[in-house]
Design a protein around this motif. Structure first.
Motif, PDB file in Angstrom:
ATOM      1  N   LEU A 234      -3.537 -10.919   2.690  1.00 35.71           N
ATOM      2  CA  LEU A 234      -2.540  -9.871   2.913  1.00 35.71           C
ATOM      3  C   LEU A 234      -1.508  -9.825   1.794  1.00 35.71           C
ATOM      4  O   LEU A 234      -1.033  -8.749   1.426  1.00 35.71           O
ATOM      5  N   ASP A 235      -1.170 -10.959   1.222  1.00 34.81           N
ATOM      6  CA  ASP A 235      -0.263 -10.967   0.072  1.00 34.81           C
ATOM      7  C   ASP A 235      -0.900 -10.232  -1.108  1.00 34.81           C
ATOM      8  O   ASP A 235      -0.239  -9.452  -1.804  1.00 34.81           O
TER       9      ASP A 235
ATOM     10  N   CYS B  48      -3.255  -7.932  -0.851  1.00 35.76           N
ATOM     11  CA  CYS B  48      -3.283  -6.519  -0.453  1.00 35.76           C
ATOM     12  C   CYS B  48      -1.942  -5.846  -0.728  1.00 35.76           C
ATOM     13  O   CYS B  48      -1.896  -4.692  -1.165  1.00 35.76           O
ATOM     14  N   THR B  49      -0.858  -6.553  -0.485  1.00 36.08           N
ATOM     15  CA  THR B  49       0.478  -5.995  -0.715  1.00 36.08           C
ATOM     16  C   THR B  49       0.668  -5.664  -2.191  1.00 36.08           C
ATOM     17  O   THR B  49       1.151  -4.585  -2.535  1.00 36.08           O
TER      18      THR B  49
ATOM     19  N   LYS C  12       1.237  -1.892  -3.553  1.00 36.71           N
ATOM     20  CA  LYS C  12       2.462  -1.545  -4.272  1.00 36.71           C
ATOM     21  C   LYS C  12       2.178  -1.052  -5.689  1.00 36.71           C
ATOM     22  O   LYS C  12       3.070  -0.563  -6.370  1.00 36.71           O
TER      23      LYS C  12
ATOM     24  N   HIS D 103       2.876 -12.357   7.527  1.00 33.47           N
ATOM     25  CA  HIS D 103       2.511 -11.531   6.381  1.00 33.47           C
ATOM     26  C   HIS D 103       2.332 -10.073   6.793  1.00 33.47           C
ATOM     27  O   HIS D 103       2.692  -9.168   6.041  1.00 33.47           O
TER      28      HIS D 103
ATOM     29  N   SER E 220       4.743  -7.443   5.014  1.00 31.51           N
ATOM     30  CA  SER E 220       4.068  -6.474   4.149  1.00 31.51           C
ATOM     31  C   SER E 220       3.959  -5.085   4.763  1.00 31.51           C
ATOM     32  O   SER E 220       4.317  -4.095   4.132  1.00 31.51           O
TER      33      SER E 220
ATOM     34  N   MET F  23       7.951  -3.924   4.430  1.00 36.59           N
ATOM     35  CA  MET F  23       7.776  -3.334   3.103  1.00 36.59           C
ATOM     36  C   MET F  23       7.028  -2.001   3.160  1.00 36.59           C
ATOM     37  O   MET F  23       6.931  -1.297   2.170  1.00 36.59           O
TER      38      MET F  23
ATOM     39  N   ALA G  61       3.925  -1.404   3.201  1.00 34.54           N
ATOM     40  CA  ALA G  61       2.799  -1.366   2.270  1.00 34.54           C
ATOM     41  C   ALA G  61       1.634  -0.616   2.913  1.00 34.54           C
ATOM     42  O   ALA G  61       1.299  -0.837   4.074  1.00 34.54           O
TER      43      ALA G  61
END
Length: 154
Positions: free
Chosen positions: A56-57, A59-60, A64, A85, A89, A93, A95
């Motif tokens: 997921l990090d 993917c973020t 972005k 996450h 995210s 955020m 995302a």
């Protein structure tokens, strides 16, 4: 003959990705040896192994930067192992990440107790700004993925 929701998700994602270069297929070791996306678009397919939070990090970062990652794993793992996450995210955020999860609730129980989560839907629905859908069958799965790809919301 209808196919499973999981197979319909994969098939529809591949069809959509052929026309949308922003779509990236990221999964947590679900592809097996015969993943058609990997065979046809290998430069946009990533098997991250059993690493939902890290996936997921990644993917973020992709989201972005204008790409549209589609992450797939079992529902209990994304809702529990990677809940922080997902919260940061997608909810905070905002995302533009699509998460496709199979075996929600107790439906994956035949894999063992680690694959059961009666609270998975409740956890994700409690997070702000995330659209949640629970399609049934091939047709609804395809329509739901089509809608998610067309949307700019997590």
């Amino acid at each position: 003959m209808p196919i499973s929701s999981r197979a319909a998700f994969r098939d529809e994602l591949l069809a959509l990705a052929k026309n949308d270069k922003r779509l990236i297929d990221i999964e947590a070791d679900l592809g097996g040896q015969t993943n058609q996306f990997k065979a046809e678009i290998p430069d946009r397919y990533f098997n991250m192994g059993i690493a939902e939070s890290a996936s997921l990090d990644i993917c973020t970062g992709l989201a972005k930067n204008g790409l549209k990652p589609v992450f797939s794993t079992f529902a209990p793992f994304v809702a529990l192992r990677a809940a922080e996450h997902v919260k940061l995210s997608l909810a905070y955020m905002h995302a533009n990440i699509i998460i496709g999860s199979c075996y929600g609730g107790a439906s994956g129980g035949w894999f063992g107790t680690t694959h059961q989560s009666l609270e998975d839907l409740a956890i994700i629905r409690a997070l702000p700004g995330i659209k949640v859908a629970c399609p049934y069958g091939e047709k609804e799965t395809r329509l739901t993925l089509d809608h998610a790809v067309a949307s700019n919301d997590p």
